[in-house]
Design a protein around this motif. Structure first.
Motif, short mmCIF file in Angstrom:
data_model
loop_
_atom_site.label_atom_id
_atom_site.label_comp_id
_atom_site.label_asym_id
_atom_site.label_seq_id
_atom_site.Cartn_x
_atom_site.Cartn_y
_atom_site.Cartn_z
N THR A 188 0.80 -1.20 0.07
CA THR A 188 0.02 0.08 -0.01
C THR A 188 0.84 1.29 0.00
N THR A 189 2.04 1.12 -0.43
CA THR A 189 2.88 2.43 -0.24
C THR A 189 3.10 3.15 -1.70
N GLU A 190 3.47 4.23 -1.78
CA GLU A 190 3.65 4.85 -3.04
C GLU A 190 4.44 4.36 -4.08
N HIS A 191 4.19 4.36 -5.32
CA HIS A 191 4.99 3.87 -6.46
C HIS A 191 4.85 4.69 -7.70
N ARG A 192 5.97 4.81 -8.19
CA ARG A 192 6.05 5.71 -9.66
C ARG A 192 5.69 4.46 -10.61
N LEU A 193 4.87 4.87 -11.72
CA LEU A 193 4.69 4.21 -12.93
C LEU A 193 5.04 5.15 -14.04
N ALA A 194 5.45 4.35 -15.13
CA ALA A 194 5.96 5.04 -16.72
C ALA A 194 5.35 4.08 -17.74
N LEU A 195 4.54 4.61 -18.57
CA LEU A 195 4.12 4.01 -19.72
C LEU A 195 4.47 4.68 -21.03
N GLY A 196 4.48 4.01 -22.01
CA GLY A 196 5.00 4.62 -23.46
C GLY A 196 3.73 4.09 -24.20
N LEU A 197 3.19 5.11 -24.90
CA LEU A 197 1.81 5.29 -25.55
C LEU A 197 1.94 5.81 -27.09
N ARG A 198 1.52 5.17 -27.84
CA ARG A 198 1.39 5.63 -29.33
C ARG A 198 -0.01 6.30 -29.50
N LEU A 199 -0.07 7.45 -29.77
CA LEU A 199 -1.24 8.29 -29.60
C LEU A 199 -1.71 8.79 -31.34
N PRO A 200 -2.81 8.81 -31.84
CA PRO A 200 -3.22 9.30 -33.08
C PRO A 200 -3.32 10.75 -33.14
N GLY A 201 -3.20 11.35 -34.27
CA GLY A 201 -3.25 12.73 -34.40
C GLY A 201 -4.34 13.21 -35.39
N ARG A 202 -4.58 14.26 -35.91
CA ARG A 202 -5.33 14.67 -36.98
C ARG A 202 -5.19 13.93 -38.10
N ASP A 203 -3.93 14.01 -38.58
CA ASP A 203 -3.46 13.58 -39.72
C ASP A 203 -3.07 12.02 -40.01
N TRP A 249 -3.59 -0.14 -15.94
CA TRP A 249 -4.10 1.11 -16.25
C TRP A 249 -3.64 1.58 -17.74
N TYR A 250 -3.17 0.84 -18.56
CA TYR A 250 -2.86 1.24 -19.87
C TYR A 250 -4.00 1.75 -20.69
N ASP A 251 -4.95 0.84 -20.63
CA ASP A 251 -6.16 0.91 -21.63
C ASP A 251 -6.99 2.11 -21.29
N PRO A 252 -7.45 2.41 -19.83
CA PRO A 252 -7.99 3.43 -19.39
C PRO A 252 -7.53 4.72 -19.79
N LEU A 253 -5.92 4.90 -19.51
CA LEU A 253 -5.42 6.03 -19.56
C LEU A 253 -5.16 6.42 -21.29
N HIS A 254 -4.71 5.28 -21.90
CA HIS A 254 -4.94 5.47 -23.47
C HIS A 254 -5.97 5.88 -24.04
N ALA A 255 -6.94 5.52 -23.66
CA ALA A 255 -8.44 5.87 -23.91
C ALA A 255 -8.74 7.33 -23.98
N ARG A 256 -8.17 7.82 -22.64
CA ARG A 256 -8.54 9.23 -22.44
C ARG A 256 -7.62 10.17 -23.36
N LEU A 257 -6.33 9.82 -23.32
CA LEU A 257 -5.50 10.63 -24.03
C LEU A 257 -5.63 10.73 -25.53
N ARG A 258 -5.92 9.58 -26.42
CA ARG A 258 -6.14 9.37 -27.64
C ARG A 258 -7.29 10.34 -28.21
N ASP A 259 -8.40 10.44 -27.32
CA ASP A 259 -9.43 11.17 -27.67
C ASP A 259 -9.03 12.78 -27.70
N LEU A 260 -8.19 13.24 -26.87
CA LEU A 260 -7.54 14.53 -27.15
C LEU A 260 -6.42 14.46 -28.09
N SER A 261 -5.51 13.77 -28.25
CA SER A 261 -4.36 13.89 -29.15
C SER A 261 -5.00 13.93 -30.39
N ARG A 262 -6.14 13.24 -30.94
CA ARG A 262 -6.68 13.26 -32.65
C ARG A 262 -7.16 14.53 -32.90
#
Length: 225
Positions: free
Chosen positions: A43-58, A91-104
């Protein structure tokens, strides 16, 4: 998928003792007694790091995003029940879904604007009742082929982000080495492993939830699988 920084929240798993009761865990650990055995949860604090590929408008893969955030378990019994053993993967899928909606909404030449929008949305990420997330920060870069086609972009720095037992409906019995209680705006739960329900819960605290903001602004709740 392999993430650059993750951890297993279940430190140890043992069969239930037949005679002698389990010992109270040390601070930073919670002992969950479930039908399948007893589990020592971090139950202690931990650091996470993820690499995501995100869509853009083009392009469907316009940006590479390096995401860093802090994580802490607040409901050990739920972690055991969901079988979560890799926190970044959960947490990969929930965070990826949130960020891709913005990045596109941004072209690859709008690197700075896209990065600022992602970090503004991440400041409202607080996790779910079982897990608290905070201090999220995204660093964005355009993928090489698109960067050459769109002209040079400039990446600016992003801001530093800087017990007594009781029973719960979940059904596991938990002996805690510390007590946590927070009131947070939650994201939906992370992606679960095959469900394993537990029997009794002791000594856990559950974070209260509040309704997220509208998804149309890119700030609404993450939808898990």
């Amino acid at each position: 998928m392999t993430h650059s920084l993750t951890y297993d929240p279940v430190v140890d798993a043992q069969p239930l003792p037949r005679v002698r009761p389990p010992r109270t865990p040390p601070p930073g650990r919670a002992l969950v007694l479930a039908p399948g055995g007893m589990y020592l949860v971090d139950t202690t604090e931990h650091r996470l790091a993820l690499g995501l590929r995100l869509p853009g408008r083009d392009a469907p893969d316009a940006f590479h995003c390096h995401l860093r955030l802090m994580c802490r378990v607040t409901d050990p019994a739920e972690i055991v029940a969901r079988g979560i053993r890799d926190m970044s993967a959960a947490w990969y899928d929930p965070l990826h879904a949130r960020l891709r909606d913005l990045s596109r909404r941004y072209g690859s030449e709008q690197l700075r604007e896209a990065e600022e929008a992602l970090n503004a949305a991440l400041r409202r990420v607080t996790g779910a009742p079982a897990v608290r997330l905070y201090g999220a920060c995204a660093e964005l870069r355009a993928l090489p082929g698109l960067l050459e086609a769109s002209g040079p972009s400039r990446v600016r720095g992003v801001p530093r982000v800087v017990t007594g037992p009781r029973s719960t409906p979940g059904g596991a019995e938990v002996l805690r080495g510390e007590v946590l209680a927070r009131k947070e705006e939650p994201l939906p739960p992370p992606s679960p492993a095959p469900t394993r329900r537990a029997s009794r819960v002791r000594g856990t605290t559950t974070a209260e939830t509040r309704t997220g903001e509208e998804r149309r602004s890119g700030e609404g709740p993450v939808t898990g699988p």
